[in-house]
Enzyme design. Structure first.
Site, PDB file in Angstrom:
ATOM      1  N   HIS A   1       2.178 -16.996 -30.974  1.00 38.87           N
ATOM      2  CA  HIS A   1       2.579 -16.955 -29.564  1.00 38.87           C
ATOM      3  C   HIS A   1       1.536 -16.183 -28.784  1.00 38.87           C
ATOM      4  CE1 HIS A   1       5.091 -16.409 -26.018  1.00 38.87           C
ATOM      5  NE2 HIS A   1       5.774 -17.429 -26.482  1.00 38.87           N
TER       6      HIS A   1
ATOM      7  N   ASP B   1      10.751 -21.837 -31.899  1.00 41.91           N
ATOM      8  CA  ASP B   1      10.777 -23.252 -32.280  1.00 41.91           C
ATOM      9  C   ASP B   1      10.837 -23.470 -33.776  1.00 41.91           C
ATOM     10  OD1 ASP B   1      10.751 -24.239 -29.727  1.00 41.91           O
ATOM     11  OD2 ASP B   1       8.604 -23.917 -29.543  1.00 41.91           O
TER      12      ASP B   1
HETATM   13  N1  CMC Z   1      -1.206 -21.899 -37.090  1.00 48.75           N
HETATM   14  C1  CMC Z   1      -2.406 -21.531 -37.568  1.00 48.75           C
HETATM   15  N2  CMC Z   1      -3.279 -20.745 -36.916  1.00 48.75           N
HETATM   16  C2  CMC Z   1      -2.894 -20.298 -35.721  1.00 48.75           C
HETATM   17  C3  CMC Z   1      -1.652 -20.626 -35.153  1.00 48.75           C
HETATM   18  C4  CMC Z   1      -0.788 -21.460 -35.886  1.00 48.75           C
HETATM   19  N3  CMC Z   1       0.410 -21.820 -35.412  1.00 48.75           N
HETATM   20  N4  CMC Z   1      -1.550 -20.052 -33.931  1.00 48.75           N
HETATM   21  C5  CMC Z   1      -2.706 -19.379 -33.743  1.00 48.75           C
HETATM   22  N5  CMC Z   1      -3.497 -19.520 -34.828  1.00 48.75           N
HETATM   23  C6  CMC Z   1      -4.816 -18.883 -35.046  1.00 48.75           C
HETATM   24  C7  CMC Z   1      -5.922 -19.598 -34.292  1.00 48.75           C
HETATM   25  O1  CMC Z   1      -6.520 -20.611 -35.073  1.00 48.75           O
HETATM   26  C8  CMC Z   1      -6.850 -18.450 -33.997  1.00 48.75           C
HETATM   27  O2  CMC Z   1      -7.561 -18.162 -35.162  1.00 48.75           O
HETATM   28  P1  CMC Z   1      -9.125 -17.717 -35.090  1.00 48.75           P
HETATM   29  O3  CMC Z   1      -9.102 -16.380 -34.393  1.00 48.75           O
HETATM   30  O4  CMC Z   1      -9.562 -17.653 -36.509  1.00 48.75           O
HETATM   31  O5  CMC Z   1      -9.815 -18.781 -34.291  1.00 48.75           O
HETATM   32  C9  CMC Z   1      -5.921 -17.278 -33.745  1.00 48.75           C
HETATM   33  O6  CMC Z   1      -4.750 -17.569 -34.518  1.00 48.75           O
HETATM   34  C10 CMC Z   1      -5.543 -17.087 -32.282  1.00 48.75           C
HETATM   35  O7  CMC Z   1      -5.016 -18.321 -31.804  1.00 48.75           O
HETATM   36  P2  CMC Z   1      -5.097 -18.823 -30.295  1.00 48.75           P
HETATM   37  O8  CMC Z   1      -4.943 -20.304 -30.262  1.00 48.75           O
HETATM   38  O9  CMC Z   1      -6.308 -18.221 -29.637  1.00 48.75           O
HETATM   39  O10 CMC Z   1      -3.835 -18.108 -29.697  1.00 48.75           O
HETATM   40  P3  CMC Z   1      -3.147 -18.470 -28.336  1.00 48.75           P
HETATM   41  O11 CMC Z   1      -2.484 -17.254 -27.868  1.00 48.75           O
HETATM   42  O12 CMC Z   1      -4.094 -19.145 -27.413  1.00 48.75           O
HETATM   43  O13 CMC Z   1      -2.087 -19.582 -28.792  1.00 48.75           O
HETATM   44  C11 CMC Z   1      -0.115 -20.762 -29.324  1.00 48.75           C
HETATM   45  C12 CMC Z   1      -0.718 -19.432 -28.816  1.00 48.75           C
HETATM   46  C13 CMC Z   1       1.408 -20.683 -29.207  1.00 48.75           C
HETATM   47  C14 CMC Z   1      -0.611 -21.929 -28.471  1.00 48.75           C
HETATM   48  C15 CMC Z   1      -0.538 -20.936 -30.808  1.00 48.75           C
HETATM   49  O14 CMC Z   1      -0.089 -19.863 -31.581  1.00 48.75           O
HETATM   50  C16 CMC Z   1      -0.026 -22.260 -31.396  1.00 48.75           C
HETATM   51  O15 CMC Z   1      -0.657 -23.303 -31.200  1.00 48.75           O
HETATM   52  N6  CMC Z   1       1.143 -22.229 -32.111  1.00 48.75           N
HETATM   53  C17 CMC Z   1       1.725 -23.434 -32.630  1.00 48.75           C
HETATM   54  C18 CMC Z   1       2.473 -24.137 -31.540  1.00 48.75           C
HETATM   55  C19 CMC Z   1       3.786 -23.459 -31.217  1.00 48.75           C
HETATM   56  O16 CMC Z   1       4.566 -23.130 -32.106  1.00 48.75           O
HETATM   57  N7  CMC Z   1       4.043 -23.305 -29.909  1.00 48.75           N
HETATM   58  C20 CMC Z   1       5.321 -22.767 -29.436  1.00 48.75           C
HETATM   59  C21 CMC Z   1       5.153 -21.513 -28.634  1.00 48.75           C
HETATM   60  S1  CMC Z   1       6.752 -20.735 -28.402  1.00 48.75           S
HETATM   61  C22 CMC Z   1       7.587 -21.800 -27.366  1.00 48.75           C
HETATM   62  C23 CMC Z   1       7.138 -21.680 -25.968  1.00 48.75           C
HETATM   63  O17 CMC Z   1       7.218 -20.572 -25.387  1.00 48.75           O
HETATM   64  O18 CMC Z   1       6.762 -22.728 -25.392  1.00 48.75           O
END
Ligand code: CMC
Length: 436
Positions: A313, A371
């Site tokens: 998140h 989720d």
């Molecule tokens: N699985 C594997 N790796 C992950 C995941 C994941 N679900 N989420 C983040 N990472 C890794 C990402 O690859 C990155 O690694 P590195 O530093 O080595 O490149 C690091 O963690 C930081 O990730 P980010 O994408 O920069 O983080 P963010 O804050 O931009 O993304 C997120 C947040 C929710 C988009 C992401 O965690 C994600 O895609 N999660 C899966 C989708 C999900 O479950 N979304 C629901 C969010 S809760 C409901 C809502 O409020 O809508």
């Protein structure tokens, strides 16, 4: 806004004069540096794609402490609201700032109940969609179309209109989602029954047919009501910011909420619950618990785009408090339905345990989000995965409208207009076609 005695000073290595910037304090959470005059003073913008360090508004509705894993609606912890209040009380709280007393609750419930029906013409609009259309495509259209049906409450600058459109949106979203579902499965629409609870009425509109009596299962009704509470608001997330930005132009509330629905659809946001359940199905198909190791390997592979859906998140760097409550509800629903040994639930629990112990997830502070378990709950209730995000939109509508109304009532509100760092070609002249 409360000014802090502290000021921030921005200095430049090229000798340009430094600039003093005011700092404001919130009631809790990080202070903010006011950069509104920065451009006028320095001829420079700030650069923050993804709003990693930018507060785009002031708000008194929802507070998240991502490090503690804390979520408060108007100051009340989500755990207390989920255990002691129902969804309509939560809606009242988000809209008006305080929990209702008995009379206020009865009046609010009566008001919402009296707006549950949608204009009869709406079904003809709905019938224009293909039967296999994604429910979120239908919902984006239907919610936007409300502005054509309810023009008498569409003036965003009129507080009375804002209140009526809020009630209309909260009351009619379940009816529209259930209609979208019935349409795709080819069953007759079920009209709302106003003596039922908000969640009970939705279950009936979803699953009742004219052929037999439908009795609402109180455990499923309670589970759905909790799902609605947990999804009611979540501060300045992508869809809420979309609603604020869209509404900042003065457009009508139905159009602004339709923009929120469209944004929520994405798999990184509201679409994650559908994606999380599909991910569990895929692991199950390939061999279940035995295959978790292989799946986790793919997730960690820098060259793969696979993510552990329902994990991670932007704000929570600790367990999402909604995920804990959802896991509890998941247990209750599966036990009530005699699915205590549900293989998907077991798979989810094992996957969660393995991920929580894995260095990759630990070092990145990736924890389950709401989720991770919500898809299993909805599937057990009988809701198809393609409808999950539409139900999230139903629950989030109150948050969107509370945030929109808060923005419009804010004397500091302005049309949203981000700036940019331009990296394209500077001015050049168009050559005649033959010389290009
Ligand atoms: N699985 C594997 N790796 C992950 C995941 C994941 N679900 N989420 C983040 N990472 C890794 C990402 O690859 C990155 O690694 P590195 O530093 O080595 O490149 C690091 O963690 C930081 O990730 P980010 O994408 O920069 O983080 P963010 O804050 O931009 O993304 C997120 C947040 C929710 C988009 C992401 O965690 C994600 O895609 N999660 C899966 C989708 C999900 O479950 N979304 C629901 C969010 S809760 C409901 C809502 O409020 O809508």
């Amino acid at each position: 806004m409360q000014s802090s005695e502290n000021k921030a000073t921005l200095s430049f290595s090229n000798g340009a004069p430094s600039v003093e910037l005011p700092i404001y304090k919130g009631t809790v959470g990080p202070d903010v540096i006011d950069i509104r005059k920065l451009y006028a003073q320095t001829d420079m913008f700030t650069y923050d794609p993804g709003f990693m360090s930018t507060a785009a508004c002031q708000s008194s509705i929802t507070y998240i402490d991502g490090d503690k894993g804390e979520l408060l609606y108007r100051g009340y912890p989500i755990e207390q609201l989920a255990r002691n209040c129902d969804y309509l009380e939560t809606c009242y709280l988000l809209l008006y700032g305080e929990l209702p007393n008995e009379t206020q609750k009865a009046d609010f419930t009566r008001m919402v109940s009296s707006h549950t029906m949608v204009h009869e013409q709406m079904q003809f609009f709905l019938r224009g969609f293909r039967r296999d259309a994604h429910p979120m495509a239908i919902m984006t259209g239907l919610v936007g179309a409300m502005s054509a049906f309810y023009r008498d409450s569409a003036d965003i600058h009129n507080p009375k209109h804002r209140e009526i459109s809020a009630i209309r949106l909260i009351a009619k979203m379940p009816t529209l989602v259930a209609m979208a579902y019935k349409y795709t499965v080819g069953e007759p629409f079920a009209y709302p029954q106003n003596h039922l609870s908000y969640a009970g009425n939705f279950l009936r509109m979803m699953f009742a047919t004219p052929c037999q009596e439908y009795k609402v299962n109180p455990v499923l009704e309670h589970a759905l009501d909790r799902f609605f509470i947990l999804h009611a608001d979540h501060e300045q997330n992508a869809s809420t910011s979309t609603v604020r930005l869209c509404g900042s132009s003065g457009t009508n509330p139905f159009a602004a909420i339709a923009a929120g629905v469209a944004c929520l659809w994405g798999p990184a946001h509201g679409g994650a619950n559908e994606a999380a359940l599909n991910m569990l199905y895929d692991i199950q198909k390939e061999g279940g618990v035995e295959k978790i190791g292989e799946f986790i390997k793919k997730v960690k592979d820098k060259n793969s785009t696979v993510r552990l859906m329902g994990f991670g998140h932007r704000v929570y760097k600790n367990y999402d408090p909604r995920a804990k409550l959802m896991q509890e509800t998941c247990d209750e629903v599966l036990t009530n339905l005699g699915l205590g040994n549900d293989p998907l639930f077991k798979l989810a629990k094992t996957l969660e345990k393995i991920a929580l112990e894995d260095e990759y997830f630990v070092s990145r502070k990736l924890y389950p989000n709401v989720d991770f378990y919500s898809g299993i709950v909805q599937r057990a209730i009988g809701i198809p995965p393609t409808l999950f995000t539409a139900i999230f939109a139903l629950a989030r509508t109150v948050g969107w409208i509370a945030q929109l109304n808060e923005m419009i009532a804010d004397p500091e509100y302005k049309i949203g207009r981000p700036r940019q760092l331009f990296e394209g070609s500077p001015r050049r002249d168009v050559k005649p076609l033959g010389q290009r």
